[in-house]
Design an enzyme around this catalytic site. Structure first.
Site, mmCIF file in Angstrom:
data_model
loop_
_atom_site.group_PDB
_atom_site.id
_atom_site.type_symbol
_atom_site.label_atom_id
_atom_site.label_comp_id
_atom_site.label_asym_id
_atom_site.label_seq_id
_atom_site.Cartn_x
_atom_site.Cartn_y
_atom_site.Cartn_z
ATOM 1 N N LYS A 158 45.845 45.326 47.147
ATOM 2 C CA LYS A 158 44.962 44.555 45.989
ATOM 3 C C LYS A 158 44.931 45.478 44.627
ATOM 4 O O LYS A 158 44.431 46.345 44.882
ATOM 5 C CB LYS A 158 43.800 44.319 46.400
ATOM 6 C CG LYS A 158 42.712 43.533 45.806
ATOM 7 C CD LYS A 158 41.390 43.151 46.277
ATOM 8 C CE LYS A 158 40.359 42.437 45.349
ATOM 9 N NZ LYS A 158 38.957 42.204 45.779
ATOM 10 N N LYS A 209 43.720 49.534 47.863
ATOM 11 C CA LYS A 209 42.927 48.614 46.815
ATOM 12 C C LYS A 209 42.649 49.650 45.571
ATOM 13 O O LYS A 209 42.179 50.835 45.657
ATOM 14 C CB LYS A 209 41.538 48.453 47.364
ATOM 15 C CG LYS A 209 40.879 47.507 46.649
ATOM 16 C CD LYS A 209 39.507 47.066 47.321
ATOM 17 C CE LYS A 209 38.546 46.425 46.291
ATOM 18 N NZ LYS A 209 37.288 45.864 47.110
#
Length: 303
Positions: free
Chosen positions: A229, A176
């Site tokens: 992400k 992420k």
């Protein structure tokens, strides 16, 4: 691209009795707990099978204690959704929506006076364990820790197993990045940092090789699904994870990616459905087995 590839985010808000449109994410709303089932049934009618539940609590504090409360917003919504629908329920396991400072964990003392915010990693792990167990007890079929804390997968796996939830898998936000594409989500979930930023515990956008190291750690700790992400600016990372690891790969087509296509379509510059489909198809082509996307219902209906 099929409906079964897609996961639809759902925002449940304990502070409202009416649906609240999310201005920066056209077509999406915060829904009260009483309408969580109705919202998920709307998703299921399109053919999407899985939802990811995010909560906006009725109060916040320094440690985000409403995140693991038995009567918390996600716990109440999850019990209702699993009892009354056949949707596969994934829950967000993080603290940023629940802390009064908006960071993803317990902060060092006097952190608000320091521009380089530092999260107390090990102390935060204890809270993430409590959140994940509370979600599983409420009926979550998968938990998704998103805070990028070191050791979070192993800690959550051990805690779930200790109370008998050995069959609840973990979808880890394994790579992420500290991204500029999260802005609309922070509006939607009321989770923007009150000060500082998240560079201390999220990844440097310039660093590709770090992703492999981070993902490898989560695999070693027992992650069942590996999330990258954001998705579109990091398709190289999605492809790397697909090639290097024998686990299902997920990617999050985040709020900023959704909002910018809507903004261009509103001006007549792009065809919204066509560009949405092409964007999500590129994520699948890069190697994602699952795509969390705000376009889930639109694309499922068109599939």
């Amino acid at each position: 691209l099929s409906a079964s590839d897609l996961i639809a985010p759902v925002f449940v808000d304990a502070t409202t009795d009416e649906r609240q449109p999310i201005e920066s994410m056209p077509g999406h709303e915060r829904v009260p707990v009483a309408e969580a089932v109705d919202r998920v049934q709307e998703v299921r009618k399109t053919g999407v099978e899985a939802v990811m539940v995010f909560g906006i609590p009725d109060s916040k504090d320094e440690r985000g204690s409403r995140a693991w409360a038995e009567d918390g917003v996600v716990q109440r919504a999850t019990r209702a959704i699993t009892a009354e629908t056949d949707a596969y329920v994934i829950t967000d396991v993080c603290l940023c929506e629940y802390t009064d400072h908006g960071h993803c964990g317990v902060l060092e003392e006097d952190a608000s006076e320091d521009p380089t915010v530092t999260v107390e990693n090990d102390e935060t792990l204890e809270l993430l364990e409590r959140i994940a167990v509370s979600h599983a007890e409420a009926g979550a079929e998968m938990v998704a820790p998103s805070g990028m804390m070191d050791g979070m997968v192993g800690a959550i796996r051990e805690s779930l197993d200790a109370v008998g939830h050995t069959d609840v898998p973990i979808l880890s936000y394994a790579a992420k990045y500290e991204s500029a594409f999260y802005g609309p989500f922070r509006d939607a979930a009321d989770g923007a940092p009150a000060f500082g930023d998240r560079r201390h515990y999220q990844m440097d956008p310039a660093n590709r090789r770090e992703a492999k190291r981070e993902v490898a750690l989560d695999v070693a700790e027992g992650a069942d699904v590996l999330m990258v992400k954001p998705a579109l600016p990091y398709l190289d990372v999605v492809a790397d994870v697909r090639r290097e690891f024998d686990r299902p790969v997920a990617a999050y087509n985040v709020s900023g990616e959704y909002a910018m296509l809507h903004a261009a379509a509103d001006r007549g510059w792009l065809d919204l459905e066509a560009t949405a489909r092409e964007s999500v198809l590129s994520i699948k082509r890069a190697g994602a087995d699952l795509v969390v996307t705000y376009f889930a219902e639109t694309l499922a209906e068109a599939a």
